[in-house]
Design an enzyme around this catalytic site. Sequence first.
Site, short mmCIF file in Angstrom:
data_model
loop_
_atom_site.label_atom_id
_atom_site.label_comp_id
_atom_site.label_asym_id
_atom_site.label_seq_id
_atom_site.Cartn_x
_atom_site.Cartn_y
_atom_site.Cartn_z
N PHE A 87 36.97 47.21 41.41
CA PHE A 87 37.98 45.90 41.49
C PHE A 87 39.21 45.35 43.22
CE2 PHE A 87 40.01 49.53 38.34
CZ PHE A 87 41.06 49.72 39.52
N TYR A 144 37.24 53.56 28.77
CA TYR A 144 37.79 53.03 28.93
C TYR A 144 37.25 51.35 29.10
CZ TYR A 144 40.72 49.82 31.72
OH TYR A 144 41.77 48.53 32.50
N ASN A 154 37.32 41.01 35.66
CA ASN A 154 38.28 42.11 36.35
C ASN A 154 36.80 42.29 37.64
OD1 ASN A 154 38.30 45.38 36.26
ND2 ASN A 154 39.74 44.52 36.74
N TYR A 202 45.12 30.41 82.27
CA TYR A 202 44.63 31.43 81.77
C TYR A 202 43.76 30.41 80.20
CZ TYR A 202 46.80 35.67 83.10
OH TYR A 202 47.06 37.04 84.24
N ARG A 211 40.45 29.87 82.39
CA ARG A 211 40.06 30.65 83.21
C ARG A 211 39.38 31.86 81.94
NH1 ARG A 211 42.43 35.02 86.67
NH2 ARG A 211 44.22 33.29 85.96
N HIS A 242 45.51 36.99 30.13
CA HIS A 242 45.59 37.18 31.37
C HIS A 242 45.49 35.73 32.15
CE1 HIS A 242 45.45 41.47 30.57
NE2 HIS A 242 44.64 41.54 31.98
N GLU A 279 48.87 50.32 37.92
CA GLU A 279 48.33 49.97 38.59
C GLU A 279 49.23 49.86 40.31
OE1 GLU A 279 46.86 46.45 36.81
OE2 GLU A 279 45.74 47.69 35.64
#
Length: 532
Positions: free
Chosen positions: A339, A63, A206, A289, A292, A93, A425
């Site tokens: 990834f 791959y 990646n 609060y 405190r 990309h 994906e």
Amino acid sequence: KNIKYGGFNMSIIKLNGYDLSLEDLIKVCRYGHKVELTEKAIERIKTARAIVDDLVENEKVSYGITTGFGKFSDVVISKKDTRQLQINLIRSHACGVGDPLSEEIVRAMMLLRINALSKGYSGVRLETLQVLIDMLNKGVHPIVPEKGSLGSSGDLAPLSHMVLTMLGEGEAIYKGERMDSKDAMEKAGIKPLEYLSSKEGLSLNNGTQCMTAVGAITVYDAINLMKTADIALGLTMEGLNGITCAMDERVHLVRPHKGQFNTAKNMLEMLDGSEMTTEQGELRVQDSYTLRCSPQVHGGCKDALDYVVKKIEIEMNSVTDNPIIFPGENQKIISGGNFHGEPMALAFDFLGIALSEIANISERRLEKMVNPALSHGLPAFLVNEGGVNSGFMIVQYSAASLVSENKVLAHPASVDSIPSSANQEDHVSMGTIASRHARDILDNARKVLAMEILASAQAIDLRGKKKLGKGTEEAYKVIRERTPFVDKDRIMYKDINICEDIIKENLLVEAVEKAIGKELLVSEEIVSDLEL
């Protein structure tokens, strides 16, 4: 752990993929320290590269090396097309949009990518990695748009923009000037890569380095902002004649969360000797609060930061590309999912929530000071001749606006997912969105704290300043050296900006730590309550 803020001596950071620290990252990305690979890292890189070359030469199916990507993983690529496959990957990309990430973030991203590849599980050529090292050391910073990453398969779009510059494509900044990458590389004396060999494009784009870069810088600054929050609290305690009994060590030893204990300890050390704080039963029985319970709130946020730091330190020294090459006797190439940004996405959402809470309680303390119904005798909106003067009325408005914005930004990005690559994906992390939101929340929280410290100095003066605590006295001086008492209305944003700059430059923390003779505590371990 506490991390020193700046003041680093210039050095060369040795990268081997295993021991890069958060402090080292800041040295490189913020202060310009240079990097180089260790000899062992170089050996590992060459070993993994030989395995990739063998796969391609023998046309074995693997791959991303001899196949396409994502949905195209079932498309086998011939030996002659493997180089074109990698260059096409980067060009196609590089789809980021929006404003460019800061040069500091881009430097961190480059450093993290170099460090990950130096582990020797990715298969890049040494000469390819050296180009990225040269860019970092000589200050060639790719233009990387901040939006466009799903956080799985890693930060594909941002990292692709980084790689474009390695090829002499896209744009970069060199010596403060934006230009074509080819020109930036030429001016820096770096020869761009003529091509990307098999697996290299995938090894470079990646991974989780964009989200980790943004998150690492954010958490580093957040550690020091937490110290500033304690200082702001100390000043407000004096402006409101706060009760210190709630900070008693015994209270926190019987509920021993370390952030809570450390906050209370910081308060007692900063306020030591103060004549403007009280004890329970003197002026009132107890505080609300926001005073405190401040050790519990600040402390919970510090504990969250401690968790995030640990996750970041793991991620900075991890292999996050795919497939992963395992050399050795049982040599194997495995296509996995390192990834995927989920471990960091959740951590960065947590970081954003913690920072949002620091701003929340700071704004409530500010409201307590400006509201005459809550301030135990201070004039309305911290100004004399109210009516003619509005004083700090709109300072609190502005703080409330930022706190409200933070509540929107703190919605977890990691709970969302949109399938991509034709459903190959089919679950993504949104980790880069989470890290950017945490960064924006930090910026807002810093502004809110700036407003609180400005108001607390005003409250101290209006109360009739007496002797302040050992640490808070020095913090007060830093504020008053730059922002005078507000006697009548003036343009307030200038004072707010000055106080924000004081925080950015860490002047308050440095002054207080010098005065008390030690570092303010963030995440130190504590003793047991058995001694009680």
